[in-house]
Design an enzyme around this catalytic site. Structure first.
Site, short mmCIF file in Angstrom:
data_model
loop_
_atom_site.label_atom_id
_atom_site.label_comp_id
_atom_site.label_asym_id
_atom_site.label_seq_id
_atom_site.Cartn_x
_atom_site.Cartn_y
_atom_site.Cartn_z
N ASP A 194 63.66 49.26 88.04
CA ASP A 194 62.37 48.57 88.56
C ASP A 194 61.26 49.47 88.40
O ASP A 194 60.40 49.12 88.30
CB ASP A 194 62.75 48.62 90.35
CG ASP A 194 63.49 47.18 90.41
OD1 ASP A 194 63.96 46.40 89.64
OD2 ASP A 194 64.15 46.96 91.56
N THR A 253 61.12 41.05 92.66
CA THR A 253 61.91 39.80 92.65
C THR A 253 62.01 39.14 94.03
O THR A 253 62.16 37.77 94.09
CB THR A 253 63.30 40.06 91.91
OG1 THR A 253 64.01 41.18 92.51
CG2 THR A 253 63.03 40.51 90.47
N THR A 254 62.58 39.83 94.92
CA THR A 254 62.75 39.39 96.40
C THR A 254 61.37 38.56 96.94
O THR A 254 61.49 37.83 97.38
CB THR A 254 63.25 40.50 97.31
OG1 THR A 254 64.48 41.18 96.62
CG2 THR A 254 63.82 40.18 98.53
N ASP A 266 68.75 44.70 95.67
CA ASP A 266 68.05 44.23 94.49
C ASP A 266 67.91 42.81 94.35
O ASP A 266 69.20 42.11 94.17
CB ASP A 266 68.40 45.00 93.29
CG ASP A 266 67.54 44.57 92.03
OD1 ASP A 266 66.34 44.82 92.20
OD2 ASP A 266 67.97 44.02 91.09
#
Length: 558
Positions: free
Chosen positions: A391, A99-100, A66
């Site tokens: 998520d 996010t990544t 994550d």
């Protein structure tokens, strides 16, 4: 030390310990820092992304892929790198997923800008081109977005499943997706969806398939006395934001007792006060009472005599959920408790899960607070599933609120890349080069998906571009087979807001870093952490001393 000549005397502006990096050196340092952060999480992207293990100074271990968890746990102390971390944090707060992707796009925008800076394209020109490209990209995404009805359970479950893909939850993806959608729908109201009303209870033991959704609240406590009932049916629930104890005086006081009768009278008075507290709870009609503070032993005895289940030291977050689930109104003192303040639950019971006792408050009318019980073999497994669930909750909430999704698998990025190259022809001046660089940067997502799946990124990009040129806007990369497939037909979706937020945040961070041409380190930052190093600067620091490194945790990850 910065100084300026005035006549025959220099004007000293900065302290002697301060250090300054200007011009190309400052830009290069910031670009390298941003790229380093992006590179550290890039291999975690997609269904075939790899996990990373983080070990802190206390020996605690986190295994995850994550993005925001990785970046928040790393000891990043470079100010430019920290700005990229903020991109991930903003993405997490606003959407809960992507996010990544946001960080990887930031890094690639900086990488593309680096090439243009070397060609003497000015940073402000780049910034303007990037902003125009981002605005055009957002508009293009709106055009290809797919409308989704909040009652379309199948699509919502597919969205939840996409968000948790590659995060250790594949074996029970269908079950968990169903639980996530049910949980979000349960807490949805006219004001939207507040996922704080979904409590996730992690229980070590059993398998992921044993996870379940409880329409109500689970409190990680047990009743205060063994003499109290284990179970209450059609229970009236009271919530007290205080204590059931004799209050101590706010000032130091001393009571002199000269007669045993006086002592007995004093104790009887305390006992009478505690009995009165228990009777007040009973007179209000409560069958169960949740107390924020402590409950005196004598009060416990009297409550047990009234067959009232009492739970103490209940967290404020649990109290809020209990109030929302049962309809109870928390009161600050037992003196204020009335029948109107009570909530109702069909069942309140103390049950055992994996060896631990917990209080289950279930069968509530129109449950607006629910609890998701996650099971797993080890603590590390459950922690990673918890992050995947978080998520998924975020993307389902976003989809219900916005009603728009995009195909996944790198399809939107390829479509945007082609659209921006067409748009670049209409942009005058050198900004055109920045728009084209932005288009190239977006392709980092499908390229990374291919690399992480062990595929040839060039072949994959060529096939994807060809499919999109032919009008197939939903064509994406199947990381398992390497084929280019219709992600819409396959049911691989992401909320529109995930992409728009990622592009906006990544662009803003990249533009901010590119516009910096002067970095001044204060004296305490400019001094090397190791006295033995003297005036030597760490590698990659560009003369910024202690800020030059990427931090202990980051250095270990690179």
């Amino acid at each position: 030390m910065a100084q300026q000549q005035m006549g025959n005397q220099p004007l000293i502006v900065l302290s002697e310990d301060s250090q300054r990096t200007s011009g190309e050196d400052a830009q290069s340092m910031n670009v390298q820092a941003g790229k380093a952060v992006a590179e550290s999480v890039r291999t975690t992207l997609g269904p075939k992304g790899m996990d990373k293990m983080l070990v802190d100074s206390s020996g605690n271990v986190i295994v995850t892929n994550d993005g925001v968890t990785l970046l928040s746990e790393m000891e990043i102390d470079h100010p430019a790198a920290d700005m990229i971390v903020e991109v991930a944090e903003t993405q997490e707060e606003e959407v809960g997923d992507g996010t990544t992707s946001a960080v990887v796009i930031s890094g690639e925008l900086l990488s593309q800008a680096e090439d243009l800076l070397d060609q003497d394209i000015h940073a402000t020109t780049l910034a303007q081109g990037y902003r125009e490209a981002a605005e055009e990209a957002i508009n293009a995404l709106e055009e290809i977005a797919i409308d989704v009805d909040e009652d379309d359970t199948e699509v919502l479950e597919q969205i939840a499943a996409t968000a948790m893909t590659g995060k250790g939850a594949e074996s029970a993806k269908d079950l968990l997706s169903e639980l996530v959608v049910d949980a979000v729908r349960a807490v949805a109201d006219d004001d939207g969806v507040d996922t704080d009303n979904i409590k996730v209870e992690k229980v070590v033991g059993g398998s992921i398939e044993n996870s379940e959704l409880v329409e109500g609240v689970i409190v990680d406590k047990e009743r205060v006395s063994e003499n109290m009932p284990y179970f209450a049916e059609d229970a009236n629930v009271a919530i007290i934001d205080g204590d059931l104890e004799i209050k101590e005086t706010e000032i130091d006081a001393e009571v002199n007792v000269t007669d045993p009768d006086q002592l007995e009278q004093f104790l009887e008075q305390e006992e009478a006060q505690l009995r009165e507290m228990a009777e007040q709870v009973a007179d209000a009609g409560a069958d169960v009472v949740f107390v924020d503070g402590g409950i005196d032993d004598m009060a416990q005895h009297y409550l047990a005599q009234e067959d009232i289940i009492a739970v103490r030291r209940v967290k404020s977050s649990d109290q809020s959920q209990l109030a929302r689930a049962t309809g109870a109104t928390p009161v600050s003192s037992v003196d204020d408790l009335t029948a109107e303040d009570l909530g109702v639950a069909g069942s309140v019971a103390q049950k055992e899960i994996a060896g631990d006792q917990r209080i289950f408050v279930e069968d509530v009318d129109d449950a607006q607070a629910v609890t998701l019980i996650l099971r797993g073999g080890t603590e590390h497994v459950i922690d990673e599933i918890d992050r995947a669930i978080e998520d998924s909750l975020g993307v389902v909430r976003t989809t219900i609120e916005d009603g728009k999704v995009l195909a996944g698998g790198g399809a939107p990025e390829i479509d945007l890349s082609l659209a921006l190259r067409d748009y670049a022809d209409s942009v005058g001046g050198r900004e055109q080069l920045a728009v084209e660089a932005f288009a190239d940067a977006l392709e980092v997502i499908p390229r990374t998906l291919a690399e992480n799946a062990g595929l040839d990124p060039i072949d994959s990009l060529v096939e994807l571009r060809s499919a999109h040129d032919g009008g197939d806007t939903g064509a994406g990369l199947d990381a398992y087979t390497g084929d280019t497939i219709d992600m819409d037909a396959e049911g691989v979706y992401e909320p529109l807001r995930v992409k728009t937020q990622a592009i906006e945040s990544a662009t803003e961070a990249a533009v901010m870093l590119l516009r910096i041409d002067d970095v001044i380190a204060a004296g305490d930052l400019a001094v090397s952490h190791d006295d033995d190093e003297g005036d030597e600067m760490p590698p990659g620091g560009g003369g910024m001393g202690g800020m030059g490194g990427m931090g202990g945790g980051m250095g270990g990850m690179m």
